[in-house]
Design a protein around this motif. Structure first.
Motif, PDB file in Angstrom:
ATOM      1  N   ARG A  81       1.334  -1.499   0.279  1.00  7.69           N
ATOM      2  CA  ARG A  81      -0.039  -0.366   0.129  1.00  7.69           C
ATOM      3  C   ARG A  81       1.079   0.728  -0.303  1.00  7.69           C
ATOM      4  N   ASN A  82       1.526   1.180   1.056  1.00  9.40           N
ATOM      5  CA  ASN A  82       2.935   2.049   1.419  1.00  9.40           C
ATOM      6  C   ASN A  82       3.638   2.595  -0.196  1.00  9.40           C
ATOM      7  N   SER A  83       4.054   1.778  -0.996  1.00 13.77           N
ATOM      8  CA  SER A  83       4.657   1.155  -2.428  1.00 13.77           C
ATOM      9  C   SER A  83       4.000   2.296  -3.617  1.00 13.77           C
ATOM     10  N   GLY A  84       2.928   2.567  -2.456  1.00 15.51           N
ATOM     11  CA  GLY A  84       1.116   2.997  -4.155  1.00 15.51           C
ATOM     12  C   GLY A  84       1.351   1.120  -4.799  1.00 15.51           C
ATOM     13  N   PHE A  85       1.412   0.178  -5.211  1.00 12.40           N
ATOM     14  CA  PHE A  85       1.406  -0.651  -6.056  1.00 12.40           C
ATOM     15  C   PHE A  85       0.012  -0.990  -5.905  1.00 12.40           C
ATOM     16  N   SER A  86      -1.056  -0.655  -5.673  1.00 10.42           N
ATOM     17  CA  SER A  86      -2.597  -0.761  -5.199  1.00 10.42           C
ATOM     18  C   SER A  86      -3.714  -0.091  -5.435  1.00 10.42           C
ATOM     19  N   TYR A  87      -3.073   1.556  -5.209  1.00  7.91           N
ATOM     20  CA  TYR A  87      -3.932   2.610  -5.860  1.00  7.91           C
ATOM     21  C   TYR A  87      -3.385   3.683  -5.689  1.00  7.91           C
ATOM     22  N   ASP A  88      -3.564   4.053  -6.697  1.00  7.73           N
ATOM     23  CA  ASP A  88      -2.695   5.668  -7.000  1.00  7.73           C
ATOM     24  C   ASP A  88      -3.567   6.530  -6.592  1.00  7.73           C
ATOM     25  N   ARG A  89      -3.355   7.081  -5.623  1.00 10.65           N
ATOM     26  CA  ARG A  89      -3.881   7.919  -4.934  1.00 10.65           C
ATOM     27  C   ARG A  89      -4.139   9.223  -5.520  1.00 10.65           C
ATOM     28  N   LYS A  90      -3.542   9.747  -5.861  1.00 13.99           N
ATOM     29  CA  LYS A  90      -3.812  11.239  -6.683  1.00 13.99           C
ATOM     30  C   LYS A  90      -4.599  11.181  -8.442  1.00 13.99           C
ATOM     31  N   ALA A  91      -4.844   9.340  -8.917  1.00 16.64           N
ATOM     32  CA  ALA A  91      -6.214   9.120  -9.613  1.00 16.64           C
ATOM     33  C   ALA A  91      -7.459   9.579  -8.966  1.00 16.64           C
ATOM     34  N   ASP A  92      -6.916   8.584  -7.549  1.00 13.70           N
ATOM     35  CA  ASP A  92      -8.207   8.379  -6.855  1.00 13.70           C
ATOM     36  C   ASP A  92      -8.647   6.240  -7.783  1.00 13.70           C
TER      37      ASP A  92
END
Length: 221
Positions: A81-92
């Motif tokens: 999660r913290n590595s950004g492998f499951s969710y693109d926070r910027k693009a939601d």
């Protein structure tokens, strides 16, 4: 241990018809744990991260499950999660199913109403914490109860707590005990939440505090 045995004896006497007369070792036996597949998440193995297959270590009942992608119910470890492998926070945007999460609360409600236990539990947590919705223990219990009916272990623990203390529902110690018994099938050794419920049961039946409350609570079950 002598104190625990005495407390247990008093507990059994006061519990009356609720005690079935079985030996403690028999009542505390651990049968095969029910499957959690599709209950706590939609992972192939509900105990492993959907991406790296490392064990999931989740502080469930006291957390809002920030690493579960509620669009698809996939659970990932904090590292992924913290590595950004499951969710693109910027693009939601979910990187596992490509769905865009326009409204997190709306999404949780949608999954809960579809009958997904993991969605129902998460919605219950939202109402319990007042996170994104008006705080309501009655609504929290409503959704915890639905998830618990499907065997969600954390919902079982939360329902036991709410029933024992009469929070969001009428106080019902017998019902609290049933939820604890079902939760015990899922997780050993006892979690802190289950221990608190066991100790509470002992205090309710015995009417006193002692260092053996948890053992006495186990005996009541």
């Amino acid at each position: 241990h002598g104190g625990a045995a005495a407390a247990a004896a008093v507990a059994r006497e006061r519990a009356g018809a609720d005690w079935d007369g079985k030996a403690e070792s028999e009542t505390m036996a651990t049968p095969t744990a029910p499957s959690l597949k599709g209950i706590v998440n939609t992972n192939v193995d509900p105990h492993l991260c959907a991406l790296c297959s490392n064990p999931l270590i989740v502080p469930r009942s006291d957390s809002d499950r920030p690493w579960m992608n509620l669009c698809c119910g996939k659970d990932v470890c904090s590292a992924c999660r913290n590595s950004g492998f499951s969710y693109d926070r910027k693009a939601d945007r979910c990187l596992l199913c490509k769905a865009t999460q326009f409204s997190r609360i709306g999404l949780i409600k949608k999954q809960a109403k579809k009958g997904h236990a993991w969605g129902q539990f998460c919605l219950g947590i939202k109402f319990h914490n007042g996170n994104g919705v008006a705080k309501s223990e009655f609504e929290a219990v409503r959704w915890f109860r639905k998830a618990a009916a499907q065997g969600h272990p954390d919902a079982l623990v939360d329902m036991s707590y709410h029933c024992f203390h009469g929070i969001g529902c009428k106080r019902n110690v017998a019902e609290s005990r049933k939820y604890v018994e079902r939760a015990m099938l899922h997780r050993r050794p006892f979690t802190d939440s289950i221990q608190r419920n066991l100790a509470g049961l002992a205090v309710d039946y015995i009417g006193t505090h002692s260092t053996d409350m948890i053992e006495a609570g186990k005996a009541i079950l």
